[in-house]
Design a protein around this motif. Sequence first.
Motif, PDB file in Angstrom:
ATOM      1  N   LYS A 143      24.775  71.479  90.287  1.00  0.00           N
ATOM      2  CA  LYS A 143      24.225  70.698  89.173  1.00  0.00           C
ATOM      3  C   LYS A 143      24.413  71.353  87.807  1.00  0.00           C
ATOM      4  N   THR A 144      24.511  72.663  87.792  1.00  0.00           N
ATOM      5  CA  THR A 144      24.646  73.368  86.518  1.00  0.00           C
ATOM      6  C   THR A 144      25.940  74.173  86.510  1.00  0.00           C
ATOM      7  N   VAL A 145      26.728  73.987  85.464  1.00  0.00           N
ATOM      8  CA  VAL A 145      27.966  74.751  85.341  1.00  0.00           C
ATOM      9  C   VAL A 145      27.909  75.572  84.061  1.00  0.00           C
ATOM     10  N   ILE A 146      28.159  76.862  84.189  1.00  0.00           N
ATOM     11  CA  ILE A 146      28.248  77.731  83.016  1.00  0.00           C
ATOM     12  C   ILE A 146      29.721  78.072  82.814  1.00  0.00           C
ATOM     13  N   ILE A 147      30.261  77.643  81.685  1.00  0.00           N
ATOM     14  CA  ILE A 147      31.653  77.980  81.382  1.00  0.00           C
ATOM     15  C   ILE A 147      31.647  79.355  80.721  1.00  0.00           C
ATOM     16  N   ALA A 148      32.190  80.328  81.438  1.00  0.00           N
ATOM     17  CA  ALA A 148      32.245  81.683  80.907  1.00  0.00           C
ATOM     18  C   ALA A 148      33.621  81.873  80.276  1.00  0.00           C
ATOM     19  N   VAL A 149      33.682  81.737  78.966  1.00  0.00           N
ATOM     20  CA  VAL A 149      34.969  81.925  78.282  1.00  0.00           C
ATOM     21  C   VAL A 149      35.134  83.431  78.061  1.00  0.00           C
ATOM     22  N   ASN A 150      35.934  84.006  78.933  1.00  0.00           N
ATOM     23  CA  ASN A 150      36.044  85.465  79.005  1.00  0.00           C
ATOM     24  C   ASN A 150      37.233  85.975  78.178  1.00  0.00           C
ATOM     25  N   LYS A 151      37.267  87.279  78.020  1.00  0.00           N
ATOM     26  CA  LYS A 151      38.332  87.959  77.269  1.00  0.00           C
ATOM     27  C   LYS A 151      38.380  87.501  75.807  1.00  0.00           C
ATOM     28  N   MET A 152      37.199  87.241  75.230  1.00  0.00           N
ATOM     29  CA  MET A 152      37.143  86.852  73.820  1.00  0.00           C
ATOM     30  C   MET A 152      37.679  87.976  72.923  1.00  0.00           C
ATOM     31  N   ASP A 153      37.591  89.213  73.423  1.00  0.00           N
ATOM     32  CA  ASP A 153      38.117  90.342  72.646  1.00  0.00           C
ATOM     33  C   ASP A 153      39.628  90.223  72.422  1.00  0.00           C
ATOM     34  N   LEU A 154      40.304  89.538  73.324  1.00  0.00           N
ATOM     35  CA  LEU A 154      41.760  89.393  73.179  1.00  0.00           C
ATOM     36  C   LEU A 154      42.138  88.326  72.158  1.00  0.00           C
ATOM     37  N   VAL A 155      41.186  87.481  71.742  1.00  0.00           N
ATOM     38  CA  VAL A 155      41.487  86.462  70.722  1.00  0.00           C
ATOM     39  C   VAL A 155      40.651  86.720  69.466  1.00  0.00           C
ATOM     40  N   ASP A 156      40.360  87.979  69.229  1.00  0.00           N
ATOM     41  CA  ASP A 156      39.600  88.413  68.049  1.00  0.00           C
ATOM     42  C   ASP A 156      38.270  87.678  67.897  1.00  0.00           C
ATOM     43  N   PHE A 157      37.649  87.364  69.024  1.00  0.00           N
ATOM     44  CA  PHE A 157      36.333  86.708  69.025  1.00  0.00           C
ATOM     45  C   PHE A 157      36.330  85.437  68.187  1.00  0.00           C
ATOM     46  N   ASP A 158      37.438  84.701  68.273  1.00  0.00           N
ATOM     47  CA  ASP A 158      37.642  83.539  67.405  1.00  0.00           C
ATOM     48  C   ASP A 158      36.825  82.331  67.869  1.00  0.00           C
ATOM     49  N   HIS A 159      35.994  81.820  66.964  1.00  0.00           N
ATOM     50  CA  HIS A 159      35.097  80.700  67.252  1.00  0.00           C
ATOM     51  C   HIS A 159      35.871  79.427  67.617  1.00  0.00           C
ATOM     52  N   ALA A 160      36.920  79.132  66.854  1.00  0.00           N
ATOM     53  CA  ALA A 160      37.664  77.882  67.052  1.00  0.00           C
ATOM     54  C   ALA A 160      38.321  77.838  68.441  1.00  0.00           C
ATOM     55  N   THR A 161      38.855  78.991  68.876  1.00  0.00           N
ATOM     56  CA  THR A 161      39.470  79.058  70.204  1.00  0.00           C
ATOM     57  C   THR A 161      38.440  78.690  71.273  1.00  0.00           C
ATOM     58  N   PHE A 162      37.250  79.268  71.128  1.00  0.00           N
ATOM     59  CA  PHE A 162      36.157  78.991  72.060  1.00  0.00           C
ATOM     60  C   PHE A 162      35.829  77.500  72.082  1.00  0.00           C
ATOM     61  N   GLU A 163      35.643  76.906  70.906  1.00  0.00           N
ATOM     62  CA  GLU A 163      35.249  75.499  70.819  1.00  0.00           C
ATOM     63  C   GLU A 163      36.299  74.577  71.436  1.00  0.00           C
ATOM     64  N   MET A 201      30.301  88.339  67.741  1.00  0.00           N
ATOM     65  CA  MET A 201      30.322  86.871  67.706  1.00  0.00           C
ATOM     66  C   MET A 201      28.995  86.348  67.174  1.00  0.00           C
ATOM     67  N   LYS A 202      28.773  86.623  65.899  1.00  0.00           N
ATOM     68  CA  LYS A 202      27.517  86.211  65.249  1.00  0.00           C
ATOM     69  C   LYS A 202      27.401  84.679  65.215  1.00  0.00           C
ATOM     70  N   TRP A 203      28.548  84.007  65.306  1.00  0.00           N
ATOM     71  CA  TRP A 203      28.534  82.537  65.278  1.00  0.00           C
ATOM     72  C   TRP A 203      27.931  81.926  66.533  1.00  0.00           C
ATOM     73  N   TYR A 204      27.760  82.716  67.571  1.00  0.00           N
ATOM     74  CA  TYR A 204      27.195  82.188  68.824  1.00  0.00           C
ATOM     75  C   TYR A 204      25.696  82.494  68.871  1.00  0.00           C
ATOM     76  N   HIS A 205      24.879  81.468  69.077  1.00  0.00           N
ATOM     77  CA  HIS A 205      23.429  81.660  69.036  1.00  0.00           C
ATOM     78  C   HIS A 205      22.766  81.440  70.395  1.00  0.00           C
ATOM     79  N   GLY A 206      23.559  81.160  71.417  1.00  0.00           N
ATOM     80  CA  GLY A 206      22.995  80.864  72.734  1.00  0.00           C
ATOM     81  C   GLY A 206      22.672  82.121  73.526  1.00  0.00           C
TER      82      GLY A 206
END
Lengths: 612, 303
Positions: A143-163, A201-206
């Motif tokens: 019922k619950t899925v957590i999308i773990a977008v990993n290796k953010m360090d390899l994309v310079d912690f880019d917010h747009a890539t995550f979104e 990743m200050k842009w992430y508040h979760g």
Amino acid sequence: MSTITPVLHLVTCGSVDDGKSTLIGRLLVETESVPVDQLEYAKTIRRGGSTIPVGEVDYSLLTDGLEAEREQGITIDVAYRHMNLPNGRRVLIADAPGHEQYTRNMAVAASNGDVAVLLVDAARGVRPQTFRHLTVCALMGVKTVIIAVNKMDLVDFDHATFEEIVGTIRTAAARLDVEEVLAIPMSAFTGDNVTIKSASMKWYHGPTLLEALAQWEPGADPIEGVFRFPVQYVVRAEGNFRGYAGTVVSGSVKPGDSIVVADSGRTAVVDRIVAYGGDLDRAVAGQAVTLTLDHEVDVTRGDVIAGDTQLQPADRFAVDMVWLSEEPLAHGRSYLLVSGSRSVPATVTNVRHRLDVVTGQEHAARVLEMNGIGRVEIATDRPIPMDPYSISRDTGGFLLVDRVTADTVAAGLTRHAMRRAFNVVAHSYDVDREARELLMGHKGKVLWLTGLPGSGKSTISDAAVRKLHALGIHTYVLDGDNVRMGLNKDLGFTPEDRAENVRRVAEVAKLMMDAGVVVFVALVSPFRSDRRAAKELFNEGDFLEVYVDTPIEVCAERDPKGLYAKAAAGNLPNMTGAGQDYESPEHPDLVLHGVGDLDAAASELVQHILGE
Amino acid sequence: MTDVPYEAVLDALEAEAIHIYRETAAAFRNPVLLYSIGKDSSVLLHLALKAFAPGPIPFPVMHIDTTWKFQEMISFRNQRVADLGLDLKIAINEKGVADGVSPFNHGTHEYTRLMKTVALREGIDKYGFDAAIGGARRDEERSRAKERVFSLREPGHRWEPRKQRPEFWRTANTSLAEGQSMRVFPLSNWTELDVWRYIRREEIPIPGLYYSKERPVVERDGALIMVDDERFPLREGETIEMRSVRFRTLGCYPLTGAVESFADNIDDLITEMETSRISERAGRLIDGEGGGSMEAKKAEGYF
């Protein structure tokens, strides 16, 4: 009163390349769920190619599997691990390998899952396997899925890539039955947002992943559901004690509650809830208890005791099926259906479509192959009560088991009953089989002659029938070839069609036997499982399996229909004895030798019938 | 955020184990409980009492006796059997005994193969058991993480990773083809700490060897080995000392390392466990170096 859910079943999906071992290893270490000596091992042992300095933890070593896997550098199976959350909840992690060919393992891991962590490599973006994992999780009831977008360090912690990644997955999740989708940007390697909030990743508040798991609560309180109690074991003890032992799979029960045995429709009132150390005044979902009832009703292992009448027996179901076996699904073949503690023979009667787990599209299909998922129809040998899977995994999910190898070949998820048993109630006529047999002057019976083409089945039947006819006994011969000219002219010679051929002939034979006739079936019927399915339609003594045992050289020489000649020329690929094997009976009721004087064999058969 | 009391976790583990027990008793023709006298076996036995109450345990228990167990284990076993009225079978590799196989002269791997694995296989074959219930846990050792609850064995007791059946929901495929048998592990999802806390909660009797006491030990290859009887050959330079020790696991005394401890009651013992977090197999000399050796033993038919 609400209850506490003490265990969170977590499924982790993704491949080694996504950093899954590192993520799980880090979670285990930071929740102190790893013994010190194993941690020491992960600090000191280094495998070829490792760039992690000795002294630091190589997290991937903590989730290492079998030697066989290590040698081949692969993951072949689901691994189970445990972890304690800060609030005391136990997490049981089912870790599924990520490769495409392991859809079946993914389904196993997800079958108990409350929450799935779906790893996506931020640098590589969404890939087909991401959709595969999402679809399988949704199908299996996560019922619950957590999308773990990993290796953010390899994309310079880019917010747009995550979104962008999260947007794509959310769109796919929207068409699936997933209640909650969370997305967390993280780096398992650096630890950002795994257990500690990321400073990059200050842009992430979760929440961090650990916080998200700690905050999880079951969507619906399982004890609010309908009462379901599959009976596993009948406890008998001194003083005429008779209790029904099982696990409450949903809802709750207390003494004085009215219950219905879903299999028979019989009702009773719960008298006691017996447990070691004293009776209970209530039992809720998850508890293993023993119930006694206020009066004797017929309850056996496999029956489901229910709190309502919604659950009713049926013998045809539409189900989603995950095919697990290397041997593809054969419709018409008899498998053992195992649902909870119940086992009943069942056949797949129709494949409606195959699901493309990447695109979500349905494709027309006739078979399901290993790792295939599709919607099929099944028929059970007797009516059984099964819930829709969406109501209960325990009473709506089932396994199919191969009756010869005993392997689990498929997992089924009941969608709905297609024919409730009470819609088709057998009408009982006053003139019954017994009355008809009295008029006939003898009993009805079925002689099932099996053997290679050309073994002499028809010749023996013909001779036997002539002898019986002369004695005033009513007979009929159902001949394989003749039946294929009419009733079964829509069927070919594939294993599925042969199974259906056998099934129809068996049903017709049964009707004729019921009419008081002695029926001879002369049919190659090469597969044991098909003949067993036929035999199961009959009561003990009504059906005799007669094996006409003739060497293949003799059959080929006789070749009354020219089949062996055609097969030798390559024109009959599915012919038994040539392209397909004949499975001889293990325990036939009678063996006739089809060499030499066939009239003698017929006499032996007649003697056997008259002796019965 | 709901706080989950530890009691609730133990209740869930208990219910799961009872479910597995009942399924095993009902589905197999001739099951047996493999009783090895230790803490896990003690919990298993207690759970079996619970699963079938008020009826009796509907199958026998079997002890694989290597003849090198601690004397105190055997007296504890006999007491439990008498108290509970159990149907006890004892499996001993008599040929191994006649050949004088011992942990001192055969090397631990060969000794374990002969006196445990072979004895187990012979015992199962002798009585025709089709399911053997054991106390293995997934947290014991890394290679156990992939072990099934219902673990299939091929003819000859071989464990084949690729033949293992997928386990969905609470539903088990308990069918067996010719020659196959099943090993069943009701404690699969328990941790060592769960076992101890459950023993405390349920007041389950366990052998006194788990509690600290002054015991005669020698230091050998970095481990403390208790000298339990006169068969223990002292090496040159070794002396027997009295030390306050206890055991994390119980097995054959020459192969079981003691830990120095003053925990002589269950509360102290659990406190010690909570602070140390050293895996219990560290005290077992039979497992060898890595996780792979357990896997190899299992393939031969070990637990």
